[in-house]
Design an enzyme around this catalytic site. Structure first.
Site, PDB file in Angstrom:
ATOM      1  N   LYS A  68     -13.111  -3.258  11.630  1.00 33.98           N
ATOM      2  CA  LYS A  68     -12.154  -2.833  12.725  1.00 33.98           C
ATOM      3  C   LYS A  68     -12.129  -2.009  14.288  1.00 33.98           C
ATOM      4  CE  LYS A  68     -11.556   1.229  12.934  1.00 33.98           C
ATOM      5  NZ  LYS A  68     -10.595   2.153  12.003  1.00 33.98           N
ATOM      6  N   ASP A 226     -13.868  12.401  17.188  1.00 28.73           N
ATOM      7  CA  ASP A 226     -15.073  10.675  17.298  1.00 28.73           C
ATOM      8  C   ASP A 226     -15.612   9.945  18.010  1.00 28.73           C
ATOM      9  OD1 ASP A 226     -12.557   9.646  18.321  1.00 28.73           O
ATOM     10  OD2 ASP A 226     -11.565   8.851  16.206  1.00 28.73           O
TER      11      ASP A 226
END
Length: 328
Positions: A68, A226
Site C-alpha cells: 500500500k 503514524d
C-alpha cells in the site's frame, strides 16, 4: 492482472462486520507471529505539509499480499481535496506476480483505519457507551464514527472539536443525517471530560489531550500519530491508563504515541499489549466500567493486506475490474 477503479471499490466496500472480522483476524495473526511485516517506509514532504508512507505484510497461507502506498497532504481541504490519497498493489504469494492494482485513491486506507478503531472500541470501550468525542473533522473523523457506531450502537451523542467552524458544521450535518446522532461542537477539555469514547484523528505535532481530563470509564483511540514527528496525546496520559494497547508493538515506539510517552519515562516497552492479544483472549479486555483504556493505532501492513484481499475477492465476484493480459 486486474485493474479496479475507485468508483466500483467505493460502491462495493464499506465499514461492515465482515471486514471487521478480517481485520481482527489480521491483528490476531500478527500477535501470534504468523505475519511478516517490515517497518513502515515513511517520507515527509515538509514544505508541502505532506507525507508518503508505504506498508506491506504477508500473512502466512494467504494467496495474495498487498503493498500500500498512501499520501497525506494536509493543506488539501483548503483546495477542495481530501487529505489522503494513494493506491494498493496486490501480488500472488506463490509466484510474486501482480494480481491487481486497486486504484482506490486512499479509500481502502480510510476503511481499514476506521475498522481498526472499531476493533479497539469493541474490546476496550464500555458496552453501553452513549457519548463519543471526536477530535478532528476530516475524512477519518467520519470513518471512525461510522465504525464506532457499528460496534457501539448505543452511541447517541457526539462532541466534536475542530479548528474551523465551517468544517465542524459540515461534519455535524453529515453525521447527524447519516448516523442519527446528536452532535455538539465543544472545546477540547469539554469533549474529553464528557465522552465515553474519545477518538483523535489529527496530524498534530504537539500534544493536546491532558491527563487531568481523564475520568473513570473512558476509552481513547489515538490514530493520528503514524509518523515520528506526530503527537496528539500528552505522555502522562499513557502512563495513567489501566489498559494500554496498540496495533503493533514493533511500530508504536517509533511512530506512535508510545514514542513520546517512553521518551518522557511515562511507560516502557513492557507497558503495552497488542490488540491482537486482546482479540485472541490471551490478554483481558475491559473488565470493569471504571477502567480507563487506551489504544494507539499507527496503521499496519497486515490491515492493508486484509482489506486488499477482501476487496479483490468481492470485486471479482461482482464481475468488476479490467483484466489486463500480456499482449495489452
Amino acid at each position: 492482472m486486474y485493474l479496479f477503479k475507485e468508483k466500483p471499490i467505493r460502491n462495493t466496500i464499506d465499514v461492515n462486520q465482515q471486514a471487521l472480522a478480517l481485520i481482527e483476524d489480521g491483528f490476531r495473526r500478527l500477535q501470534a507471529g504468523e505475519v511478516t511485516m517490515p517497518p513502515v517506509l515513511s517520507m515527509p514532504i515538509a514544505d508541502k505539509n505532506g507525507e508518503m508512507d508505504a506498508k506491506t505484510a504477508y500473512v502466512k497461507g494467504m494467496d495474495q499480499f498487498a503493498l500500500k502506498i498512501s499520501t497525506g497532504f494536509f493543506d488539501n481541504p483548503d483546495k477542495g481535496l481530501p487529505s489522503l490519497s494513494g493506491m494498493m498493489l496486490l501480488f500472488h504469494s506463490d509466484t510474486g506476480f501482480p494480481a491487481a492494482v486497486l486504484q482506490d485513491n486512499g479509500y481502502l486506507t480510510d476503511v481499514r483505519t476506521g475498522i481498526a478503531g472499531a476493533a479497539a472500541a469493541k474490546y476496550l470501550a464500555k458496552d453501553e457507551a452513549k457519548i463519543a468525542g471526536i477530535v478532528g473533522t476530516g475524512t477519518q473523523a467520519r470513518f471512525q464514527l461510522r465504525a464506532l457506531k457499528m460496534v457501539r450502537p448505543s452511541i447517541e451523542k457526539v462532541y466534536v472539536y475542530g479548528r474551523k467552524k465551517e468544517r465542524i458544521e459540515a461534519y455535524q450535518r453529515e453525521m447527524e443525517h447519516e448516523l442519527g446522532v446528536t452532535t455538539e461542537a465543544a472545546d477540547l477539555e469539554t469533549v474529553v471530560r464528557n465522552c465515553d469514547v474519545l477518538v483523535t484523528t489529527t496530524p498534530a505535532t504537539e500534544p493536546f489531550i491532558k491527563k487531568e481530563w481523564l475520568h473513570p470509564g473512558l476509552h481513547i483511540t489515538a490514530m493520528g500519530s503514524d509518523a515520528a514527528e506526530k503527537n496528539e496525546i500528552e505522555p502522562e496520559v499513557l502512563g495513567a491508563v489501566d489498559i494500554l494497547a496498540c496495533d503493533a508493538a514493533s511500530q508504536v515506539f517509533s511512530i506512535g504515541e508510545h514514542r513520546t510517552a517512553k521518551e518522557a519515562g511515562a511507560i516502557d516497552e513492557s507497558s503495552t499489549v497488542e490488540i491482537g492479544a486482546i482479540i485472541s483472549g490471551d490478554t483481558p479486555a475491559r473488565e470493569t466500567m471504571e477502567q480507563i483504556t487506551f489504544c494507539d493505532l499507527t496503521g499496519t501492513g497486515v490491515q492493508d493486506t486484509a482489506i486488499a484481499v477482501y476487496t479483490y475477492e468481492q470485486l471479482k465476484a461482482a464481475g468488476e475490474g479490467l483484466e489486463i493480459t500480456e499482449d495489452e
